[in-house]
Design a protein around this motif. Sequence first.
Motif, short mmCIF file in Angstrom:
data_model
loop_
_atom_site.label_atom_id
_atom_site.label_comp_id
_atom_site.label_asym_id
_atom_site.label_seq_id
_atom_site.Cartn_x
_atom_site.Cartn_y
_atom_site.Cartn_z
N ASP A 182 42.18 32.57 34.27
CA ASP A 182 40.99 32.63 33.32
C ASP A 182 39.75 33.48 33.92
OD1 ASP A 182 42.25 31.05 31.29
OD2 ASP A 182 41.09 29.22 32.11
N HIS A 183 39.45 33.22 35.27
CA HIS A 183 38.24 33.98 35.68
C HIS A 183 38.84 35.34 36.08
CE1 HIS A 183 36.32 30.17 37.21
NE2 HIS A 183 36.12 30.33 35.79
N ALA A 184 40.04 35.69 36.51
CA ALA A 184 40.60 36.94 36.75
C ALA A 184 40.67 37.81 35.41
CB ALA A 184 42.09 36.82 37.44
N ALA A 185 40.96 37.02 34.58
CA ALA A 185 41.11 37.75 33.09
C ALA A 185 39.75 38.11 32.62
CB ALA A 185 41.86 37.13 32.04
N ALA A 208 51.52 32.95 40.36
CA ALA A 208 51.68 32.32 39.19
C ALA A 208 50.51 32.91 38.53
CB ALA A 208 51.31 30.94 39.73
N VAL A 209 49.20 33.10 39.07
CA VAL A 209 48.23 33.83 38.40
C VAL A 209 48.45 34.95 37.89
CG1 VAL A 209 45.57 34.65 38.86
CG2 VAL A 209 46.59 32.23 40.07
N LEU A 210 48.96 35.81 38.50
CA LEU A 210 49.13 37.18 37.87
C LEU A 210 50.38 37.38 36.82
CD1 LEU A 210 49.25 39.05 41.06
CD2 LEU A 210 47.52 38.97 39.10
N ASP A 211 51.14 36.26 36.60
CA ASP A 211 52.20 35.91 35.34
C ASP A 211 51.45 35.86 34.10
OD1 ASP A 211 54.31 36.47 36.98
OD2 ASP A 211 54.78 34.18 37.23
N ASP A 212 50.26 35.63 34.18
CA ASP A 212 49.46 35.35 32.94
C ASP A 212 49.54 36.55 32.18
OD1 ASP A 212 46.97 35.60 31.23
OD2 ASP A 212 46.69 33.36 32.03
N PRO A 213 49.97 36.64 30.89
CA PRO A 213 50.05 37.68 29.91
C PRO A 213 48.76 38.55 29.99
CG PRO A 213 50.89 35.90 29.01
CD PRO A 213 50.48 35.29 30.11
N ARG A 214 47.67 38.03 30.05
CA ARG A 214 46.19 38.76 30.20
C ARG A 214 46.23 39.54 31.25
NH1 ARG A 214 42.62 33.65 29.70
NH2 ARG A 214 43.85 32.96 31.14
N LEU A 215 46.94 39.39 32.30
CA LEU A 215 46.45 40.14 33.51
C LEU A 215 47.72 41.22 33.82
CD1 LEU A 215 45.48 37.18 36.07
CD2 LEU A 215 44.18 38.98 34.88
N ARG A 216 48.73 41.53 32.74
CA ARG A 216 49.68 42.34 33.05
C ARG A 216 49.30 43.67 33.53
NH1 ARG A 216 53.01 40.54 27.69
NH2 ARG A 216 54.18 38.83 28.73
#
Length: 256
Positions: A182-185, A208-216
Amino acid sequence: MPKPRPAAGGGRWIPLDPARLPRWLDGFADRHGAPLAWSRIPDGAVASAPDGARAECHLPFGWPAEPATGDEPGTTAPVLGAGPAGTSSTDGASALGADSAGTSGAGVAALVAAAVATRRVGLLLVRRGAHAVGVADGDRLVTSKVDTRYVQGRTAAGGWSQQRFARRRDKQTRESTEAAADHAARLLSSEPTLSGLVLGGDRALLSAVLDDPRLRPVAALPRVELPDVPEPRRATLVEVARRYREVRIRLTEPGD
């Protein structure tokens, strides 16, 4: 300056602040003789001295990207490597090939310009129960967010009790990872001019954090990994903003 460490296959690794590179190369030439013969490698350059000594200079993000030619519709120049001198990888290659006159030629100038170029990069540090996210402009931390979440430690209990603790720990870890995403996005995805990503901490949790679709888009940026960073804190981000810019020199001297 951080201490050198042995390199696999011989020699030693020397991390060097980019501002110190010209003086270090002058000292290398004084110790091992001139002229130095220069050759280009994908992420930097190699200086070879007459006595057989070699200094492999590896840039953290490699050579600057070449500007777009404009031949393809909608093509824009990559952000990575947009240094103040406008040096392209082609310029660097030709200059290094022509330079054999010591440490004052165009080849060294191209290498130093790439090393000291100011880039705006994202910083992401993750360990179990803690994360730190930031944006650095050169070596200056311009924005940051640090958070900690309770994650239960391992237990020596067995049977159903151990399974219950394991499920609770996994849930807490997942919640901590989601908070980091959330914070990275929020901090990194809103920065369209980022030219790279600096990662530190636990590789599995970072993945696991970078797998978030918002962070592609962020995950696709060129990376520098610093796995040996301490617990994520704002002070750690400040230190990482300095460390990621270091030029890694593999020094091999006669007798190594």
